[in-house]
Every structure is written in C-alpha cells, then in structure tokens.
Design a protein around this motif. Sequence first.
Motif, PDB file in Angstrom:
ATOM      1  N   ALA A  10      40.874  41.505  66.322  1.00 42.98           N
ATOM      2  CA  ALA A  10      40.320  39.925  66.100  1.00 42.98           C
ATOM      3  C   ALA A  10      41.101  39.485  64.536  1.00 42.98           C
ATOM      4  CB  ALA A  10      38.878  40.119  65.914  1.00 42.98           C
ATOM      5  N   CYS A  40      37.836  53.325  71.285  1.00 45.41           N
ATOM      6  CA  CYS A  40      38.045  52.089  72.415  1.00 45.41           C
ATOM      7  C   CYS A  40      38.844  52.777  73.484  1.00 45.41           C
ATOM      8  CB  CYS A  40      38.811  51.237  71.877  1.00 45.41           C
ATOM      9  SG  CYS A  40      39.162  49.722  72.985  1.00 45.41           S
ATOM     10  N   GLY A  42      40.734  50.947  75.539  1.00 43.44           N
ATOM     11  CA  GLY A  42      41.988  50.245  75.670  1.00 43.44           C
ATOM     12  C   GLY A  42      42.229  49.866  76.951  1.00 43.44           C
ATOM     13  N   LYS A 109      38.219  47.835  50.725  1.00 44.35           N
ATOM     14  CA  LYS A 109      37.038  47.478  51.215  1.00 44.35           C
ATOM     15  C   LYS A 109      36.235  46.227  50.922  1.00 44.35           C
ATOM     16  CE  LYS A 109      32.884  50.294  52.153  1.00 44.35           C
ATOM     17  NZ  LYS A 109      32.464  50.964  53.475  1.00 44.35           N
ATOM     18  N   ALA A 140      35.928  39.876  60.291  1.00 45.89           N
ATOM     19  CA  ALA A 140      36.568  40.560  61.354  1.00 45.89           C
ATOM     20  C   ALA A 140      36.308  42.228  61.371  1.00 45.89           C
ATOM     21  CB  ALA A 140      38.042  40.371  61.685  1.00 45.89           C
ATOM     22  N   PRO A 143      31.296  45.936  64.499  1.00 50.11           N
ATOM     23  CA  PRO A 143      29.886  45.962  64.865  1.00 50.11           C
ATOM     24  C   PRO A 143      29.228  46.348  63.570  1.00 50.11           C
ATOM     25  CG  PRO A 143      31.026  48.171  65.848  1.00 50.11           C
ATOM     26  CD  PRO A 143      31.918  47.063  65.208  1.00 50.11           C
ATOM     27  N   ALA A 146      30.341  44.153  57.286  1.00 51.49           N
ATOM     28  CA  ALA A 146      29.643  44.177  55.897  1.00 51.49           C
ATOM     29  C   ALA A 146      29.337  42.766  55.577  1.00 51.49           C
ATOM     30  CB  ALA A 146      30.340  44.984  54.851  1.00 51.49           C
ATOM     31  N   ILE A 234      29.139  49.250  70.873  1.00 52.60           N
ATOM     32  CA  ILE A 234      29.521  48.216  71.474  1.00 52.60           C
ATOM     33  C   ILE A 234      28.179  46.931  71.438  1.00 52.60           C
ATOM     34  CG2 ILE A 234      30.149  47.541  73.866  1.00 52.60           C
ATOM     35  CD1 ILE A 234      31.079  50.019  74.464  1.00 52.60           C
TER      36      ILE A 234
HETATM   37  C1  LIG Z   1      33.863  53.717  73.257  1.00 53.01           C
HETATM   38  C2  LIG Z   1      34.333  52.085  73.542  1.00 53.01           C
HETATM   39  C3  LIG Z   1      35.111  51.487  74.378  1.00 53.01           C
HETATM   40  C4  LIG Z   1      35.814  50.625  74.313  1.00 53.01           C
HETATM   41  N1  LIG Z   1      36.529  50.139  75.334  1.00 53.01           N
HETATM   42  C5  LIG Z   1      36.817  48.879  75.431  1.00 53.01           C
HETATM   43  C6  LIG Z   1      37.953  48.353  76.400  1.00 53.01           C
HETATM   44  O1  LIG Z   1      38.486  49.307  77.188  1.00 53.01           O
HETATM   45  N2  LIG Z   1      38.628  47.333  76.709  1.00 53.01           N
HETATM   46  C7  LIG Z   1      38.022  46.389  75.594  1.00 53.01           C
HETATM   47  O2  LIG Z   1      38.400  45.236  75.790  1.00 53.01           O
HETATM   48  N3  LIG Z   1      37.057  46.672  74.578  1.00 53.01           N
HETATM   49  C8  LIG Z   1      36.709  47.845  74.610  1.00 53.01           C
HETATM   50  N4  LIG Z   1      35.865  48.086  73.699  1.00 53.01           N
HETATM   51  C9  LIG Z   1      35.223  47.213  72.482  1.00 53.01           C
HETATM   52  C10 LIG Z   1      36.561  47.054  71.607  1.00 53.01           C
HETATM   53  O3  LIG Z   1      36.797  48.191  70.884  1.00 53.01           O
HETATM   54  C11 LIG Z   1      36.130  45.987  70.590  1.00 53.01           C
HETATM   55  O4  LIG Z   1      35.455  44.994  71.021  1.00 53.01           O
HETATM   56  C12 LIG Z   1      37.150  45.537  69.520  1.00 53.01           C
HETATM   57  O5  LIG Z   1      37.917  46.600  69.022  1.00 53.01           O
HETATM   58  C13 LIG Z   1      36.736  44.286  68.545  1.00 53.01           C
HETATM   59  O6  LIG Z   1      37.952  44.181  67.754  1.00 53.01           O
HETATM   60  P1  LIG Z   1      37.487  43.648  66.091  1.00 53.01           P
HETATM   61  O7  LIG Z   1      38.865  43.434  65.655  1.00 53.01           O
HETATM   62  O8  LIG Z   1      36.387  42.763  66.122  1.00 53.01           O
HETATM   63  O9  LIG Z   1      36.832  44.971  65.591  1.00 53.01           O
HETATM   64  P2  LIG Z   1      37.599  46.444  65.230  1.00 53.01           P
HETATM   65  O10 LIG Z   1      38.480  46.531  66.070  1.00 53.01           O
HETATM   66  O11 LIG Z   1      36.129  47.194  65.046  1.00 53.01           O
HETATM   67  O12 LIG Z   1      38.039  46.142  63.855  1.00 53.01           O
HETATM   68  C14 LIG Z   1      37.422  45.994  62.647  1.00 53.01           C
HETATM   69  C15 LIG Z   1      38.190  46.554  61.511  1.00 53.01           C
HETATM   70  O13 LIG Z   1      37.723  46.177  60.241  1.00 53.01           O
HETATM   71  C16 LIG Z   1      37.943  47.339  59.497  1.00 53.01           C
HETATM   72  N5  LIG Z   1      36.564  47.160  58.474  1.00 53.01           N
HETATM   73  C17 LIG Z   1      35.531  47.420  58.620  1.00 53.01           C
HETATM   74  N6  LIG Z   1      34.388  47.084  57.878  1.00 53.01           N
HETATM   75  C18 LIG Z   1      35.447  46.997  56.576  1.00 53.01           C
HETATM   76  C19 LIG Z   1      35.134  46.727  55.213  1.00 53.01           C
HETATM   77  N7  LIG Z   1      33.928  46.447  54.598  1.00 53.01           N
HETATM   78  N8  LIG Z   1      36.065  46.282  54.605  1.00 53.01           N
HETATM   79  C20 LIG Z   1      37.340  46.271  54.994  1.00 53.01           C
HETATM   80  N9  LIG Z   1      37.664  46.461  56.294  1.00 53.01           N
HETATM   81  C21 LIG Z   1      36.632  46.907  56.981  1.00 53.01           C
HETATM   82  C22 LIG Z   1      37.728  48.485  60.298  1.00 53.01           C
HETATM   83  O14 LIG Z   1      38.430  49.677  59.503  1.00 53.01           O
HETATM   84  C23 LIG Z   1      38.582  48.081  61.382  1.00 53.01           C
HETATM   85  O15 LIG Z   1      39.815  48.362  61.282  1.00 53.01           O
HETATM   86  C24 LIG Z   1      35.321  49.781  73.438  1.00 53.01           C
HETATM   87  C25 LIG Z   1      34.462  49.914  72.423  1.00 53.01           C
HETATM   88  C26 LIG Z   1      34.081  51.169  72.428  1.00 53.01           C
HETATM   89  C27 LIG Z   1      33.128  51.669  71.247  1.00 53.01           C
END
Ligand SMILES: Cc1cc2nc3c(=O)[nH]c(=O)nc-3n(C[C@H](O)[C@H](O)[C@H](O)COP(=O)(O)OP(=O)(O)OC[C@H]3O[C@@H](n4cnc5c(N)ncnc54)[C@H](O)[C@@H]3O)c2cc1C
Length: 363
Positions: A10, A40, A42, A109, A140, A143, A146, A234
Amino acid sequence: MITIVGAGPAGSYLAYLLAKQGKEVIILEEHSQVGAPVQCTGIVTHSIEKFFRLKNEVIAKRLDKVVVVSKNNRITVNVDEIVMWRDKFDRFVAEMAQEAGAEISLNHKFIGFEGKNIIIIKDKKNNKTKKIKTDAVVGADGPYSAVANAASMNSHPKNYIGMQAKVRLAIDTTAFETHFGSDFPDFFGWCVPESDDIVRLGIGCFENAQEHFYRFLKSRTGKKDVLCWESGLIPLYSPKKIIQKGNVYLIGDAASQVKATTGGGIIPSLKAAHTLCDCINNNKDYNREFKKQSGKELLLHLRIRNILNKFSDNDYDKLLNLMSQEKVRKILKKYDRDTPIPLVANLLFKEPRFLLFSKMIFA
Ligand SMILES: Cc1cc2nc3c(=O)[nH]c(=O)nc-3n(C[C@H](O)[C@H](O)[C@H](O)COP(=O)(O)OP(=O)(O)OC[C@H]3O[C@@H](n4cnc5c(N)ncnc54)[C@H](O)[C@@H]3O)c2cc1C
C-alpha cells in the motif's frame, strides 16, 4: 512533503504514484529491509496485472485451478491465479517507488505526532528519536497501525487471526485448496503450493487459532511439523472506519481495506492508492471518494462473509453442488473475486438458487 509510514504494497505503490506526479515523498519503514518478515500467502488474481507487469522473479507459481472442499463435497473450478514471493513483491513495488523519486528510510519507526505538521520517529539503529516536519502523513503501517492509534482513527478494529506456516507437502502444483465448514469457523483454511513439495498452509479465525491450525495441519500432512511461520492479523473491513482526518490518511490494512470473503488485501490496497493519490493531488475528501470507488465492492464481500459465517456443513455441501454446474463454473472463471459485483449479479442471473442462501442475511 508527504510522509508515508510503512513500505508494504500500500505504502510503496502510493509513493510510486505520488512521486511520479512530482510530489516529494518519504517512506518510513521500521524494519532493516523491505518485505520481511513475510506474513501473507501471496496469492492474487490475475487482476494484479491491471496495475503493473510483475517481474518473473516475483512469481512463484501460476495456478489454474482451485479445489474447494466442504465436509462431504469437493469440486475443482478453473481460475487464473498468481502465487507470489511476497518479500520479492514488496521489494519490486518499493523499487518502483524509488525509481519514480521517492525516498525510503529503513530502520525508522513512526512514534507519534507533535501538533499538526510534526511527527516523532525513532531511528532504530542508534535508538534515538527525532522530529520531522511534513505536510501530510499516510498510515500504510498495517493492521497494528501506529498512525491510526496516534490520530485516534482506530475505533473498534476487528481482526481475524491468520495462522499460516510453510510445510512440507506435495500437492497438485497447478491448484490451490480452500477448506470450509465447521472445522474452519468464521473463515476458511487454505493450502497453496509454492514449489513441488512445499505449501503455505493456513487458517483464519477469531479465536482458538492454534487448535484449528494444528487440526488442519495434522489432517493434511499427518504431522505437526512446520518449516517456518508466516502468521499475522487480517483486518475485517469496516465501512464506518474514518480513513482521513485533516492531513492524516490511512491506506491498506491500516484502513481495513481487505476483502472479507478471502482476506485478500493486496489488490484493494493498490486500488485505494489510486484513489488516495487523486485525493491528495486534487484536495478531495478521501473518506467519500474511497467509498465511491471501492466501498460497494468491499461491502458486498462483507455481506457475503456474514452469510457464509452462518453456513452449516450441510449448507456448504449444497453450495458446492450449485457451484459444480458448468454454467456456474464459466462465470467463476470469467469474473474473479476482484470484480464481485458482476460476479454475484451473473451468478444470481444464471443460477437463482443461490438466492436461497440470502435468507441467512436475516437468520
Ligand atoms: C496469514 C495471512 C495471509 C494473507 N494472504 C493474503 C493473500 O494471499 N493475498 C492477499 O491479497 N492478501 C493476503 N493477506 C493480506 C495482506 O498480507 C495484507 O492485506 C497486505 O499486506 C496489506 O498491505 P499493507 O501495505 O497495507 O500492510 P503491510 O504489508 O502490513 O505493510 C505495513 C508496513 O508498515 C511497516 N510498519 C508498521 N508499523 C510501522 C511504524 N510504526 N513505523 C514504520 N513502519 C511501520 C511494517 O514493517 C510493514 O512493512 C494475508 C494476510 C495474512 C496475515
């Protein structure tokens, strides 16, 4: 300057879109590298290729079948899915952002806000906090966001526990499995091949995750051994969630932008990045625009999830019977879960007996 917290799909994809339009963008990522740890499966539909062409090294497998399993039934449906190496995928999107001009600051962070335009961050390398001035902040950060907490935008989040591990198991490497019924309460179980003898096996549930996971693992492999864990939360989509408050925005898991039927959040977050980029560039109301662009689809997923969560084993057996008809299979192949509105409309048109399940909205 726009500060994006989190270099997941994201955050990085939004950074890419904004930087491409000439915005000054910095991504803060708390880990020392992008893409780790993996939490994930993936797996995504081929719709991901509407956003970009994936590099070959990101793709672990292309799958053309899903095996859907209920207590007393089992069907195979043709699909078009991609299993990605999630760490490589995250790095691929982050590199796109950097090439477009965004800066990524690893080991940084987000801690909190000080007034409207100052944020406090911690440099994890030297354990020092510092302050940076920014025009807007995008959470971004997944779940546990912060940013959402610090901006009081985290009202009553509801999350599934996604318990997943890599395990040694040889299954048909052209198909993934989904398992439904009373052994998988409130969600489902999955088994996705990443190579000839390793699968990503997992379950989602609200409680007793270990118990459900180990029962599933034992039933599929006869053992309790795992190679490594890839579990995480999730988020359940919440249509009431506030995703913009002044110059603070949320995207991806931080905004609960996840399909409630499958737990898939990658494609919804890429779509949300286009909406948010447009809102930042053109000063539009993101709470309203997101609902317009993606709200109906995510709400439909949520409604279907609420119906499925009332299903008995017998209902799942019946559902699979309806799905096994050729006319239904054709629709399932043509419209994937990333286009749920035409998918459901066509299913109901071709097989009105699906409507029988809608009584469960009121059950
Ligand atoms: C077991 C499991 C299986 C899944 N399988 C699928 C799938 O097959 N297909 C699918 O589409 N979705 C799947 N999902 C959901 C998918 O992983 C998420 O919806 C997706 O990763 C969301 O992306 P994001 O960028 O919002 O968050 P994230 O990928 O969680 O990225 C958040 C980033 O923020 C960073 N961060 C967090 N807090 C801070 C902070 N305070 N300061 C700086 N950095 C920070 C983290 O280190 C991370 O890099 C699955 C989830 C799980 C738990």
